[in-house]
Design an enzyme around this catalytic site. Sequence first.
Site, short mmCIF file in Angstrom:
data_model
loop_
_atom_site.label_atom_id
_atom_site.label_comp_id
_atom_site.label_asym_id
_atom_site.label_seq_id
_atom_site.Cartn_x
_atom_site.Cartn_y
_atom_site.Cartn_z
N PHE A 112 37.40 35.97 34.73
CA PHE A 112 38.15 34.74 35.04
C PHE A 112 38.16 33.74 33.89
O PHE A 112 39.02 32.87 33.82
CB PHE A 112 37.60 34.08 36.32
CG PHE A 112 36.45 33.14 36.11
CD1 PHE A 112 35.14 33.59 36.12
CD2 PHE A 112 36.68 31.79 35.91
CE1 PHE A 112 34.08 32.72 35.93
CE2 PHE A 112 35.63 30.90 35.73
CZ PHE A 112 34.32 31.37 35.73
N LYS A 113 37.21 33.88 32.97
CA LYS A 113 37.11 32.93 31.86
C LYS A 113 38.40 32.90 31.02
O LYS A 113 38.70 31.91 30.37
CB LYS A 113 35.93 33.30 30.96
CG LYS A 113 34.60 33.50 31.67
CD LYS A 113 33.85 32.22 31.83
CE LYS A 113 32.39 32.32 32.21
NZ LYS A 113 31.95 33.32 33.16
N ASP A 114 39.15 34.01 31.04
CA ASP A 114 40.40 34.06 30.27
C ASP A 114 41.38 32.97 30.68
O ASP A 114 42.13 32.47 29.86
CB ASP A 114 41.10 35.42 30.46
CG ASP A 114 40.42 36.53 29.68
OD1 ASP A 114 39.92 36.27 28.57
OD2 ASP A 114 40.41 37.68 30.17
N LEU A 117 40.23 30.05 28.86
CA LEU A 117 40.03 30.22 27.42
C LEU A 117 41.26 30.74 26.67
O LEU A 117 41.28 30.75 25.45
CB LEU A 117 38.82 31.11 27.15
CG LEU A 117 37.52 30.30 27.32
CD1 LEU A 117 36.32 31.20 27.47
CD2 LEU A 117 37.32 29.33 26.17
N THR A 147 32.04 34.50 28.79
CA THR A 147 32.60 33.38 28.04
C THR A 147 32.80 33.76 26.58
O THR A 147 33.83 33.47 25.98
CB THR A 147 31.67 32.15 28.09
OG1 THR A 147 31.57 31.73 29.44
CG2 THR A 147 32.21 31.00 27.28
#
Length: 502
Positions: A112-114, A117, A147
Amino acid sequence: MIYESTRDKDNKVSSMEAIKQGISPEGGLYVPEYIPNIDGKLLKDMVEMNYREKAIKILSMYLDDYDKVDINRCVDKAYSKIKFDSEDIAPIEPVGDNLFALELWHGPTCAFKDIALQLLPHLMTTAVQRTNEQNKLAILTATSGDTGTAALSGFSDVKNTYIVVFYPQDGVSAIQKMQMITQPGLNTHVIGIQGNFDDAQSGVKSIFTNKKIRSSMEHLGYRLSSANSINWGRLVPQIIYYFSSYLDMVKHGWIIYGQPINVVVPTGNFGNILAAYYAKSMGLPINKLICASNTNNVLTEFINTGRYDVQRKFHKTISPSMDILISSNLERLLFEISGRNTEYIQRYMQKLKEDKVYKIDDNILSSIKNVFWAGYATEEQTIGSIKQVYEKYGYVMDPHTAVGYYVYDEYKKITGDSTKTIIACTASPFKFCKPVLNAILGSQALEQNGNEFDMLEKLSQVSGSSIPCSLINLKDKQIIHKDICEKYQMESKILSIFKRMG
Ligand SMILES: *Cc1c(COP(=O)(O)O)cnc(C)c1O
């Protein structure tokens, strides 16, 4: 909109400054001066919008010093077809009667960090340009696995930025590690540390608050910033998908407009669930926020008793991105719930640093409990949940999401609440194929399948979904980053990297 530090009310900056700086110089976190409200009509009008349009609406409310044209450009670059393998960016689908899987892992690194980011580098470089910043950005990142990968992918070859990632050398999965150490880009640096995520995060935070290093870096022409969720620019993109998923549920007819839902979030640094809290505070009809932890269950104890105690064994689990004892973003929640009381925050963060434990006042605890519910899953319970969800619904969850599922199930049993619930699916099961296959097929079936990379194909057969592109050729990629260091060497490492580059 003005942003202020959780530890110093007199430190007020614009959103561009907040995003550029990442963390306030005295160690506090930037928060918006007030939480904007989405009134009923605006929200209703958003039902027919696509993800990008919804993103622009919400970002513009928080980042009002950015030009509209800039926001549109950032959003178009981040949420494009090349980057995400789903047109919806964050699609949602039913798993059983009352549970809905919000799949947040369709971006380039499968977690989900995409979603944040892919956007953050564009927000940062825009801020650099529009504020006439003379320095280049040196982005320091501590990672529990995802991350780092997502930040490297987002920042790779972005002009005037340099990204340094510190990861716990023995604390990430084989796939996560490969994703990081094979990342190309002349501006990327990846360093394994002999320690865990908390060591990496504390090291990075102490570099940020070290005046000497900051000035040495400025002397060299670099401004330090952060890609961790301590940066407001990481959090605001995460608010969007809670709105988007709610509105998609309305569009599909799964709920009626205005109907309250619950949200369950597998939690580590408290960033993702805090974004859901902001969405609720803005007016999204959310009833309970369910905070799910693995055996590193500091937050479970905290939400149930008000005691935050990091003096406990650190467990390495099959949900490594949640192996965290110091959840940074809790500071933002305490700030909001205590009536934005900087003295209160200073006191507790000081206690945490010195005594490794603090206990909040009862009235604050009861305000937290009004909104949050917390539980945790052991390793066996996590494995059992992966198996159960697969057998019952044919849906494959990664171990982080499965922690969420277990806690959701417990919540239902204990409270009897059957409100429709969104579960934040934080990683693709392919990214953690070993524990997933282990759960579904049993460990004996697995032995002959060799290493984690060979298991991708097997999982594809079992799940009936194709292997995400970025993972297919991973094992043959060239290893680029071999640097390692002790946790006390992080400061000198940073200086030597940037001195070398001049
Ligand atoms: C980072 C991460 C989490 C934890 O999210 P926080 O915002 O740190 O609470 C959970 N699952 C996965 C797969 C992650 O990468």
